[in-house]
Enzyme design. Structure first.
Site, mmCIF file in Angstrom:
data_model
loop_
_atom_site.group_PDB
_atom_site.id
_atom_site.type_symbol
_atom_site.label_atom_id
_atom_site.label_comp_id
_atom_site.label_asym_id
_atom_site.label_seq_id
_atom_site.Cartn_x
_atom_site.Cartn_y
_atom_site.Cartn_z
ATOM 1 N N GLU A 165 0.864 -1.177 0.000
ATOM 2 C CA GLU A 165 0.000 0.000 0.000
ATOM 3 C C GLU A 165 0.904 1.231 0.000
ATOM 4 O O GLU A 165 1.763 1.373 0.874
ATOM 5 C CB GLU A 165 -0.853 0.057 1.264
ATOM 6 C CG GLU A 165 -1.677 -1.168 1.551
ATOM 7 C CD GLU A 165 -2.277 -1.104 2.950
ATOM 8 O OE1 GLU A 165 -2.144 -0.058 3.617
ATOM 9 O OE2 GLU A 165 -2.863 -2.105 3.379
ATOM 10 N N ASP A 204 -3.882 7.938 11.503
ATOM 11 C CA ASP A 204 -2.503 7.448 11.553
ATOM 12 C C ASP A 204 -1.826 7.826 12.857
ATOM 13 O O ASP A 204 -2.079 8.899 13.421
ATOM 14 C CB ASP A 204 -1.688 8.019 10.388
ATOM 15 C CG ASP A 204 -2.164 7.495 9.047
ATOM 16 O OD1 ASP A 204 -2.516 6.304 8.996
ATOM 17 O OD2 ASP A 204 -2.187 8.264 8.074
#
Length: 272
Positions: free
Chosen positions: A53, A64
């Site tokens: 990815e 994140d």
């Protein structure tokens, strides 16, 4: 130009046929430079990753952790653009023949234009896109263009997702399902692992798609543990941390990524 959704499906099916989970690596584009990011993706494949990815750096990456936020900040200060993300996908796929996806928040695609983004990702040889913050009920336009360009649409499920919601998400997705959980900080590892395992079980009850788990995995033993119940093991922060630790030495960064991928690849093969 069509994308490589079938290559992604075939790669995950091949891992399953070998009796193992797939290893999926996450690396941000443009970190520490565009060229350095491309080298890192190639190194991850060289070490044994099945799928990579490529992250599209974002100024407000709400899902994140601090390690990936640090890398995104470096990439953004370096001036990374969507064209650089597409270049990363293209060069990594052409060099390896492996499936490469983009993971991105919705806002950059919305600003760039859905048709333009999907057409360029397919032209670059991309296999699809992971869209962690795009609600399924608002995804019709994206899915229309992704289907047109043969791109997988990977949605994210979480332990908080109710069963009916899981069914709605998995019905709309393709490629695989990204099961997001946590490891280490919100409780003991045993209980968090059980939570992830239960999420995989509940998700599989709604779909035939592979269910791949992002769990904060950072070593061979943890990869082996997650591989015991998931179709794929997704690792991101550990790769980024190794690159940060390697500093400015490009060869050291590449070797750090390759070595971690090799270690994790042993784990997903059950060699803890």
């Amino acid at each position: 130009m069509t994308g490589n959704r079938q290559l992604l499906s075939d790669t995950l099916a091949a891992a399953k046929a070998e009796g193992r989970s797939a290893l999926i690596a996450y690396l941000p584009a443009g970190f520490p430079t565009v060229e350095g990011g491309i080298d890192a993706v190639k190194a991850a494949f060289d070490g044994g990753a099945d799928v990579v990815e490529v992250g599209l750096p974002h100024s407000d990456p709400v899902l994140d952790g601090p390690v990936i936020q640090t890398a995104d900040d470096i990439a953004l200060r370096g001036g990374v653009k969507i064209a650089d993300v597409m270049r990363t996908v293209r060069e990594a796929h052409e060099a390896t023949g492996r499936p490469v996806l983009v993971m991105t928040y919705w806002n950059p695609i919305d600003r760039y234009g859905v048709e333009r983004f999907t057409a360029e990702l397919a032209e670059a040889g991309g296999a699809g896109c992971i869209l962690p913050d795009l609600p399924v009920q608002e995804s019709a336009l994206w899915r229309e263009h992704a289907e047109k360009h043969d791109l997988a649409t990977v949605f994210v499920v979480a332990p908080s997702s109710q069963d009916a919601r899981l069914a709605e998400i998995t019905e709309a997705g393709s490629g695989f399902v990204y099961a997001a959980s946590l490891m280490g900080v919100t409780g003991t590892r045993a209980s968090v692992g059980e939570q992830a395992q239960e999420l995989v079980r509940r998700t599989r009850a709604t779909t035939d798609l592979p269910v791949c788990v992002g769990l904060g995995v950072s070593n061979r033993a943890q990869a082996a543990e997650v591989a015991g119940f998931a179709d794929g093991v997704i690792v991101g922060s550990a790769f980024v941390q190794r690159m940060l630790d390697a500093g400015d030495d490009a060869d050291a960064r590449r070797e750090a990524v390759r070595a971690l991928a090799a270690d994790l690849a042993e784990g997903v093969r059950g060699r803890a």
